[in-house]
Write an enzyme that holds these catalytic residues in place. Structure first.
Site, short mmCIF file in Angstrom:
data_model
loop_
_atom_site.label_atom_id
_atom_site.label_comp_id
_atom_site.label_asym_id
_atom_site.label_seq_id
_atom_site.Cartn_x
_atom_site.Cartn_y
_atom_site.Cartn_z
N PHE A 366 -0.78 6.21 -5.83
CA PHE A 366 0.58 5.70 -6.44
C PHE A 366 0.69 6.30 -7.82
O PHE A 366 1.32 7.45 -8.18
CB PHE A 366 1.01 4.40 -6.50
N GLU A 367 0.12 5.80 -8.96
CA GLU A 367 0.00 6.17 -10.11
C GLU A 367 -1.39 6.10 -11.13
O GLU A 367 -1.62 4.92 -11.32
CB GLU A 367 1.15 5.47 -10.81
N GLN A 368 -2.17 7.13 -11.07
CA GLN A 368 -3.13 7.18 -11.97
C GLN A 368 -3.13 8.41 -12.96
O GLN A 368 -2.31 9.32 -12.81
CB GLN A 368 -4.28 7.40 -11.01
#
Length: 540
Positions: A366-368
């Protein structure tokens, strides 16, 4: 005529779509879960290529948060209708198992640099779509058709339907025009027209070692399509010792003086386990139209390592070290994962440094916060200097050699549960299907509570990886941990069965804060130094 050595786009540059507009050549390649979407290289002579743009740059065009590894942007098709550029692409939301969620879109632009339009949704019935501009002004949309009921291959064939650009949608009937050969897994369709024939170029055999380019033709766009006398005009499937393996998924281009070339996907395995650490790359072959109106690859169908092209290759840039600083934003060579909101994972600073904002784990879909560049050489050195002050083990930042959540090497600045800083290697080493870290870890190295840390990695021959570090003010690097098997970061170890891992190795910097406190790591620079190697394009 001068020669170029394949691949012409080394490192992760698969599924090439080539186009000539006047004296300018363009190649678009897949980017999968890496943002921004679609790489476009430019050349004047087919020998020297430069990355010039990635057109899918905003949320309205592409949002890949949640896309699994090796999903995202598949097989773009770049064309020009005499007035503007068209780009067709797939955003794959699921690929494993019987079902595939493959959303296909069309964007356009007056110039290759843009501005590129918001997307027109086409369909989700398959992947690898392309757009063919017929000489009567009509536009035809071609894609493979997926059928979750079919066993064992699920690939139903290639379907054709008209696209109306004014209405912004597909119109009229849809027909399956080609079901492929016994090699199966027919995909990557492209249409051309020459001397009254419609030519259908497809990829077959999957994207592994049985890959091939198939050509068929018909006097009617709806078929029936007859197969080429050779059936497969490019393939390495029966030649396991050829330098270029996995040859398939091609596209045709003509030069202004009437010569014909084909670009195609290829891979260069290393070691006894034949692992492609550079992923799938783009190669070029000279071709010719014979008296029977069929296209043949010169010295084919097995791809050649050296090919005659109009231009003389200049490899000085290929071998030059790259030192990335950030005073003018993120350099074009660098990408990040999935999100259309890069401001949530990093910001550039006027002093040339980069601030990484700690987000999710290095395995997140998702969001890194991970900013990286492609590995394009079998041997290289990379390093960075990071200032990071973690509170505990759930905050970490560092230097990574990364393929996907299942296989990466990561030298991290982190802290023990008592808050004392330490240097720790995290690696997954292809732990599919669990995506677990490989334990026990190499012993952590205590670090001072203050001061920047220089992190270094040396990869040799695509087979050996060694981390090193130095404290602020120290010149000498000290080794950290054992020498690892660098071939882990490869298609063959990407956590999926054959034909399931599609990207390539990256090297870059990352920061995670699993406490959700957005801890920040300050990166002075990222450096990438190629090392000449007999496996590479260097002649010894």
């Amino acid at each position: 005529m001068p020669q170029v050595r394949n691949p012409i786009l080394p490192g992760f540059n698969p599924d090439p779509s080539i186009l000539r507009v006047g004296d300018d050549y363009y190649i678009a390649t897949s980017t999968f879960e890496w943002y921004p979407g679609v790489q476009i290289h430019h050349s004047k002579d087919l020998a020297n290529w430069k990355l010039i743009t990635r057109p899918l740059t905003r949320k309205a065009q592409l949002d890949m948060r949640g896309d699994p590894d090796s999903c995202g942007v598949w097989a773009p098709c770049l064309t020009h209708d005499g007035k503007k550029f068209w780009l067709v692409y797939t955003d794959v939301k699921r690929k494993d198992g019987s079902f595939k969620d493959t959303h296909n879109y069309i964007v356009s632009a007056p110039a290759i640099e843009g501005p590129w339009s918001d997307p027109v949704y086409a369909n989700s019935s398959g992947f690898d779509p392309s757009l063919f501009h017929d000489d009567d002004g009509r536009k035809w949309y071609v894609n493979m058709l997926w059928d979750h009921r079919r066993r064992p291959q699920l690939f139903e064939g290639i379907v054709l339907q008209e696209f109306d650009p004014k209405l912004g949608k597909l119109i009229g009937s849809r027909k399956n025009i080609f079901t492929g050969t016994e090699l199966a897994l027919v995909e990557g369709p492209l249409l051309y027209k020459r001397n009254g024939y419609y030519y259908l170029l497809t990829a077959e055999g999957g994207t592994g070692y049985d890959h091939a380019v198939t050509l068929a033709r018909s006097k009617n766009i709806w078929g029936p399509y007859e197969l080429h006398p050779q059936k497969y005009i490019i393939t390495s499937k029966d030649h396991p010792h050829n330098a270029l393996q996995r040859a398939g998924h091609g596209d045709i281009v003509d030069t202004p003086d009437g010569k014909t070339y084909i670009v195609h996907l290829t891979g260069r395995p290393v070691g006894q386990r034949r692992r492609c650490v550079l992923g799938r790359e783009t190669a070029i072959q000279e071709a010719y139209w014979a008296d029977d109106d069929w296209l043949y690859v010169k010295n084919g169908p097995v791809p050649s390592l050296f090919v005659d092209v109009p231009g003389t290759p200049d490899e000085s840039d290929y071998w030059s070290p790259k030192r990335y600083t950030f005073e003018s934003g993120l350099p074009l060579d660098l990408q990040w994962l999935r999100t259309p909101e890069p401001e949530r994972i990093s910001r550039t600073n006027k002093d040339g440094s980069l601030t990484l904002i700690g987000r999710e784990s290095i395995g997140s879909w998702f969001e890194q916060s991970l900013i990286a560049r492609r590995q394009q050489h079998f041997s290289f050195d990379a390093e960075t200097v990071i200032d990071f002050h973690p509170e505990d083990q759930r905050q970490y930042a560092g230097l990574t050699v990364y393929y996907c959540r299942y296989n990466f090497f990561y030298l991290t600045i982190t802290a023990h549960s008592d808050g004392k800083r330490e240097l720790l290697i995290l690696t997954s080493e292809a732990s599919f299907p669990h995506s677990n870290l490989n334990t026990p870890f190499a012993a952590p190295i205590p670090l001072p509570q203050e001061g920047k840390i220089r992190l270094h990695v040396a990869v040799r021959g695509g087979l050996k990886l060694q981390f090193s570090y130095a404290l602020e003010g120290e010149k000498e690097l000290k080794k950290v941990g054992p020498a690892y098997d660098a071939s882990i970061v490869s298609d063959e170890c990407g956590g999926h069965p054959e034909h399931g891992s599609f990207t390539g190795s990256f090297v870059g910097v990352g920061c995670s804060d699993l406490n959700g406190l957005e801890a920040e790591a300050r990166v002075d620079y990222l450096e990438y130094k190629p090392v000449k190697d007999v496996l590479d394009r260097y002649e010894v």
